[in-house]
Each structure stands twice: as C-alpha cells, then as structure tokens.
Design an enzyme around this catalytic site. Structure first.
Site, PDB file in Angstrom:
ATOM      1  N   PHE A 146       3.154  45.137  -8.021  1.00  0.00           N
ATOM      2  CA  PHE A 146       4.594  45.222  -8.266  1.00  0.00           C
ATOM      3  C   PHE A 146       5.315  45.747  -7.038  1.00  0.00           C
ATOM      4  O   PHE A 146       4.700  46.298  -6.111  1.00  0.00           O
ATOM      5  CB  PHE A 146       4.895  46.148  -9.455  1.00  0.00           C
ATOM      6  CG  PHE A 146       4.423  47.570  -9.249  1.00  0.00           C
ATOM      7  CD1 PHE A 146       5.186  48.487  -8.529  1.00  0.00           C
ATOM      8  CD2 PHE A 146       3.211  47.996  -9.777  1.00  0.00           C
ATOM      9  CE1 PHE A 146       4.749  49.787  -8.328  1.00  0.00           C
ATOM     10  CE2 PHE A 146       2.761  49.301  -9.589  1.00  0.00           C
ATOM     11  CZ  PHE A 146       3.540  50.201  -8.860  1.00  0.00           C
ATOM     12  N   ASN A 248      -8.712  50.265  -2.309  1.00  0.00           N
ATOM     13  CA  ASN A 248      -9.850  49.340  -2.479  1.00  0.00           C
ATOM     14  C   ASN A 248     -10.438  49.059  -1.110  1.00  0.00           C
ATOM     15  O   ASN A 248     -10.057  48.083  -0.449  1.00  0.00           O
ATOM     16  CB  ASN A 248      -9.390  48.023  -3.120  1.00  0.00           C
ATOM     17  CG  ASN A 248      -9.671  47.954  -4.605  1.00  0.00           C
ATOM     18  OD1 ASN A 248      -9.948  48.961  -5.234  1.00  0.00           O
ATOM     19  ND2 ASN A 248      -9.609  46.763  -5.159  1.00  0.00           N
ATOM     20  N   SER A 282       6.206  57.728 -12.300  1.00  0.00           N
ATOM     21  CA  SER A 282       5.197  57.791 -11.252  1.00  0.00           C
ATOM     22  C   SER A 282       5.309  59.156 -10.589  1.00  0.00           C
ATOM     23  O   SER A 282       6.300  59.866 -10.772  1.00  0.00           O
ATOM     24  CB  SER A 282       5.401  56.673 -10.230  1.00  0.00           C
ATOM     25  OG  SER A 282       5.177  55.401 -10.813  1.00  0.00           O
ATOM     26  N   HIS A 300      -5.184  56.638  -8.127  1.00  0.00           N
ATOM     27  CA  HIS A 300      -4.047  55.938  -7.533  1.00  0.00           C
ATOM     28  C   HIS A 300      -3.006  55.558  -8.580  1.00  0.00           C
ATOM     29  O   HIS A 300      -1.924  55.100  -8.247  1.00  0.00           O
ATOM     30  CB  HIS A 300      -4.503  54.688  -6.776  1.00  0.00           C
ATOM     31  CG  HIS A 300      -4.747  53.488  -7.645  1.00  0.00           C
ATOM     32  ND1 HIS A 300      -5.921  53.303  -8.363  1.00  0.00           N
ATOM     33  CD2 HIS A 300      -3.979  52.413  -7.929  1.00  0.00           C
ATOM     34  CE1 HIS A 300      -5.855  52.167  -9.026  1.00  0.00           C
ATOM     35  NE2 HIS A 300      -4.680  51.603  -8.793  1.00  0.00           N
ATOM     36  N   LYS A 379       7.864  41.989 -10.741  1.00  0.00           N
ATOM     37  CA  LYS A 379       6.495  41.513 -10.826  1.00  0.00           C
ATOM     38  C   LYS A 379       6.400  40.014 -10.541  1.00  0.00           C
ATOM     39  O   LYS A 379       5.654  39.595  -9.688  1.00  0.00           O
ATOM     40  CB  LYS A 379       5.903  41.833 -12.204  1.00  0.00           C
ATOM     41  CG  LYS A 379       5.741  43.342 -12.439  1.00  0.00           C
ATOM     42  CD  LYS A 379       4.988  43.646 -13.698  1.00  0.00           C
ATOM     43  CE  LYS A 379       3.519  43.305 -13.596  1.00  0.00           C
ATOM     44  NZ  LYS A 379       2.794  44.174 -12.636  1.00  0.00           N
TER      45      LYS A 379
END
Length: 407
Positions: A146, A248, A282, A300, A379
C-alpha cells in the site's frame, strides 16, 4: 500444521538438532499453533543456529513469517519472491489543516499514472543496470502492499524531539521488488532440486543468489521512493525520506547470515514503522540497543490473524458491506477497486498492532515515538481509460456492465 518448508521437496529430517528459538512476544499475542509448528521445522533446517520470533508471527508458505533467523547457510526459500520488501516513511510539506480528504483521495486514485523522471537515470544512480525491470518501478503491487497518507494521532516525547509534527502529513509506503524478485525466486527454485537444504554462501550458486538478492533489495528501495514521489506529485507536495526499513532479506553477521522473514531489519537508534491496518493505527518506533538480542529484528506490522481464504465469508458479503470496509472511524478512505482484496485486507484480518508494539516495548527492543492514523490508503485503482474502452464494447453493453462492478 502449516505449509511444509520444503514445499515439494523432501521434508526436513526431525533428527536434526534444533536451533535455539527465542520468543519476543507475550501470552497476550495471537499466535497460531501452525506458526509454532513451522518455527520448529525452521529450527531444524541445515545451518540454522538461532531464531527470534516476534508478536506478529503467523504461518507462511515456506515457514513462519515474523522471524529473524541466523544461519551459516543461505535459505532463499525463507526470503521468498518479494526480496527487499520493506516500508518507507516520508514527511510531506503539506499541513494537515489544508487537507481535504475526499479531494486528496481523487488525486491519489491516479497515483500510478503520475509521470516520473527518466527511469534509466534513476537506476544508474542506484548503481543498478538500466534495463532492470524499468516498467515496474513506481508500482505498488497486490497483497498487503500500500501507499498510505497518515497524520499523527499521538506523539511521544521522543517523537517531538525527533521533529515529528502533530499537524504534519506523512506517507507510509509498503512494497518490494515486484517482478524482479519473482523472477529471481523462480530461477532459484528451478535451478536447485534440494533448495530446502539451503545454499553454501561460498559456492557459485550461493554467490549468484546473493548478488541477485542485493540488486532486488536496492531496486525495492528505489521502487518505494518512486511510489512516494508519485503520491507527492498527485498531492502537489514535496517530500523527505524519514526512514527506509526492509523486512524480507538477508544480512551478513560475524556468525553467519541473518534472514529477516517478515521482520524489520534495524540497528540501535534507527526509526522503524510498524504498520497497523487501513482502519487502525500504525506506529513509529525507535530500535534500542536491546535489539541485538533479537538478531537486529523487530515486527514490521500487525501480522495476519486470518488467512486470505478465511476472510471470504467473514466480511464483505455484499456491496454495502464492502463499501463500509473502505472507510474508517477517522473519516479515512481506502482506494481499492479489487473486490477480493477489499475483503482479504479488511482490518479484522490483522492482529492488534498496539499489542505488537507493547510486546516489543516490554522486551526492551523499541521505544514508541508516534502513532499515526490512516487518512487515505491506496492499494489498487481501476484504469479509468481501460474501463471506458470496455464500456464501449458491444459484449459489455449486452452484459449490463456487471463484469466491471467496482466493488
């Protein structure tokens, strides 16, 4: 039990001596048994020495997600196809008082249509080949990726000292290496029949994967910058990078290679976002020196509570419900024209980000700086020109447009 780490290869032998697993979550965390089973499998992989598991832990395709794993071997399966995926936080010079959410949402709907600078030059500046997936740069992708416009809800002393403004606007971008990482992963899987055993970092195959991995990490970081630049252009604002944190990837250490599988890779004193959902807060945290105990990793995001298939039937059973999912209690808007994605990415699909941060604080891994509320979450938007072109086709008119219902 969760998906086998081998996923098509022979299973890991249970006789292997398991690595140490350290849990950095409390009994209040929502942790599925399948994720714990996968942790046990991962602890028996060749070369694995230590694992740190975080409160956003949940089952994944090739092992549990929300972990940092130290190994003398490289394990590409654990990193998966979105190599270098991460989150970047940017500040905008647009004040909150001047924001009109509905108008800004209409502008952000055209985010991926915004012109960007010459991509070849941008790749060269990042020391990347100029023909490295140029057409995919500046695009978000699907799944949980996003670009979100946020405002400060709560500001701690540390956040104020760091220059955060409770009247400012911020962009949080979550994306990765897109088609580039997918191609590297496919080639790696196709080229190794026993990839579950990992790769020797000193071998030709290990060195080749590491080189491709490093390019994906750099490309993904550039991708997030370009997504933010497009969003800022749509909002007619300038932006500044606050922090860029991948989750990642692998990083070398003096004991081997730390694999961050859905875990933010941080150093002491580094700011890191921990994403909620499009209808929850968040958080921005500062990693402490205590993060050395967790292999330099933290959560995360909130982590999934329910998988994508499970969400269908739980929420969004009709158009009215799906439209409600695109709004939040702060008057925020989600831009997502994919009906399945609206359901799969509903706020209820995720754990409580507040609990995740609390667990990390209690483990002395982070200090909270700020909480941010979602105002506009981009998105996926339908290409309006393509929709209009389809509407003019005879077969579309005969069907009454039902095949292109927006939600």
């Amino acid at each position: 039990m969760g998906n086998s780490i081998g996923s098509g290869s022979s299973p890991v032998t249970s006789s292997a001596r398991p690595a140490v697993i350290n849990h950095f979550f409390s009994g209040s965390a929502w942790i599925e048994g399948a994720a714990l089973d996968q942790l046990d499998e991962m602890s028996r992989l060749p070369g694995v020495l230590e694992i740190a598991a975080f409160p956003d832990l949940h089952p994944g395709k090739y092992g549990a997600t929300g972990v940092a794993l130290l190994s003398s071997q490289l394990h590409p399966l654990l990193i998966g196809n979105d190599i270098g995926c991460g989150m970047s936080l940017f500040g905008l010079d647009l004040p909150l008082r001047k924001l009109k959410v509905d108008k800004a949402a209409e502008r952000l709907r055209r985010l991926e249509a915004q012109a960007i600078a010459d991509v070849s030059d941008l790749l060269a500046q990042a020391d990347l080949p100029t023909d490295l997936a140029p057409n995919a740069l500046g695009t978000i992708g699907g799944g949980n990726h996003f670009c979100e416009l946020q405002a400060v809800e709560d500001l701690a002393d540390g956040g104020s000292a760091a220059g955060f403004d409770d009247q400012g606007l911020y962009l949080l971008v979550h994306s990765g290496s897109r088609v580039l990482g997918a191609a590297v992963f496919s080639e790696t899987v196709a080229g190794h029949s026993r990839l579950v055993d990992g790769l020797d970092p000193g071998s030709e195959a290990g060195a080749a994967w590491l080189a491709n991995h490093d390019r994906c990490v750099a490309w993904a970081s550039l991708n997030r910058q370009l997504i933010a630049a497009r969003a800022a252009a749509a909002l007619r604002a300038d932006l500044r990078l606050i922090t860029d944190v991948p989750h990642n990837l692998v990083r070398p250490s003096n004991r081997g290679f730390v694999h961050y599988k859905g875990a933010a890779a941080v150093g002491a004193g580094e700011l890191a976002p921990i994403a909620g959902s499009r209808a929850s807060l968040s958080h921005l945290v500062l990693a402490t020196s205590g993060a050395v105990r967790s292999l330099g990793g933290i959560s995360h995001g909130a982590g999934r509570k329910y998988d994508r298939a499970t969400m269908h039937g739980r929420v969004g059973r009709n158009r009215s419900e799906r439209e409600q999912l695109l709004r939040n209690s702060w008057g925020g808007i989600a831009i997502c024209d994919d009906r399945s994605l609206v359901v799969e990415e509903a706020a209820s699909a995720y754990k409580d980000a507040e609990q995740v941060v609390t667990d990390l604080e209690n483990e002395s891994l982070v200090v909270r700086h700020a909480s941010l509320r979602p105002l506009i979450t981009f998105k996926k938007a339908v290409d309006e020109a393509e929709v209009e072109q389809r509407r003019r086709k005879p077969e579309y008119r005969r069907e009454g447009g039902r095949g292109h219902e927006r939600y």
